[in-house]
Write a protein that holds these residues in place. Structure first.
Motif, short mmCIF file in Angstrom:
data_model
loop_
_atom_site.label_atom_id
_atom_site.label_comp_id
_atom_site.label_asym_id
_atom_site.label_seq_id
_atom_site.Cartn_x
_atom_site.Cartn_y
_atom_site.Cartn_z
N ALA A 15 0.83 -1.21 0.00
CA ALA A 15 0.00 0.00 0.00
C ALA A 15 0.87 1.25 0.00
O ALA A 15 0.58 2.22 -0.72
N GLY A 16 1.93 1.25 0.80
CA GLY A 16 2.82 2.40 0.82
C GLY A 16 3.50 2.63 -0.52
O GLY A 16 3.63 3.78 -0.98
N MET A 17 3.93 1.56 -1.17
CA MET A 17 4.56 1.69 -2.49
C MET A 17 3.57 2.19 -3.53
O MET A 17 3.92 2.98 -4.42
N ALA A 18 2.32 1.73 -3.44
CA ALA A 18 1.30 2.18 -4.39
C ALA A 18 1.01 3.67 -4.21
O ALA A 18 0.85 4.41 -5.19
N VAL A 19 0.94 4.12 -2.96
CA VAL A 19 0.72 5.54 -2.71
C VAL A 19 1.89 6.37 -3.23
O VAL A 19 1.71 7.47 -3.78
N GLU A 20 3.10 5.85 -3.07
CA GLU A 20 4.28 6.56 -3.58
C GLU A 20 4.22 6.71 -5.09
O GLU A 20 4.52 7.78 -5.64
N ARG A 21 3.81 5.67 -5.80
CA ARG A 21 3.66 5.75 -7.26
C ARG A 21 2.54 6.73 -7.63
O ARG A 21 2.66 7.48 -8.61
N TYR A 22 1.47 6.71 -6.86
CA TYR A 22 0.35 7.61 -7.11
C TYR A 22 0.78 9.07 -6.97
O TYR A 22 0.44 9.92 -7.79
#
Length: 226
Positions: A15-22
């Motif tokens: 989830a943290g990596m997805a938010v970073e990409r977002y």
């Protein structure tokens, strides 16, 4: 214990990596301010706290509710046998369901926003495509992580049907849930990297060439070998 902690922390890391990409795609001008080292360390601490909370509460409930003689008995090292109280089971179901739902919604939201950004900007933008594929891979990894929360019930049912194969069933599920997903993740991310693919291809070609030379040399030394 290590396997349990890594299994519980993986969805939160995704989830943290997805938010970073977002953030990098949808808010590129604010990326350096929002994704800095202090906030990354704070996120790591939050993930660590959320990860260790269920095992610690399991241990505390067991210490409070089990008689002292229980801690002197010899039992098979299994979560369901060690933490027998029903409140632990219901607590973990609520906790796992809540934070897995949160992670799934986070991945879905970030993926949709990245897709909308890709359509608004340019579908051929390399960074947008890469971010979209990354979040999609996170979704696949989340499905693999969810196996860890589905397997115990299936494992218990199979062990009750085939008690003589209890160790074999546990071993197979351990490979499927803990080993194989952790093997696939670095391989997938590695092959997405151009440098890794280049060196991996070079290694395979060199290895194949050396095996061919070795085979030819052995045939020269022993003509009967084909």
């Amino acid at each position: 214990m290590t396997a349990i902690l890594t299994t519980r922390s993986t969805p939160l890391i995704l989830a943290g990596m997805a938010v970073e990409r977002y953030i990098s795609i949808c808010f590129p001008l604010h990326y350096t301010q929002m994704c800095n080292i202090p906030r990354t360390l704070l996120l790591i601490c939050v993930i660590f706290i959320l990860t260790v909370t269920p095992p610690i509460t399991d241990l505390l409930i067991t210490i409070v509710k089990e008689p002292p003689s229980f801690f002197h008995t010899k039992i098979f090292c299994d979560h369901s046998l060690l933490f027998r109280d029903q409140s632990i089971y219901y607590k973990n179901c609520v906790f796992d369901g809540t934070y897995l739902s949160f992670v799934a919604l986070t991945l879905l939201y970030t993926y949709c926003k990245i897709m909308l950004t890709a359509q608004a900007v340019s579908t051929s933008l390399v960074s947008v495509k890469r971010a979209r594929n990354t979040v999609l891979l996170h979704g696949v990894q989340l499905l693999l992580c969810m196996l860890a929360f589905v397997v115990p019930s299936l494992q218990a049912a199979l062990i009750s049907l085939f008690p003589q194969l209890g160790l074999e069933i546990r071993y197979i599920f351990f490979l499927l849930v803990y080993i194989i997903p952790r093997f696939l993740s670095p391989m997938i991310y590695g092959f997405r990297d151009e440098q890794f693919r280049k060196y991996w291809t070079r290694y395979l070609s060199c290895h194949e060439h050396s095996m061919t030379l070795l085979r030819l040399a052995s045939q020269k030394m022993n003509p009967q070998v084909k």
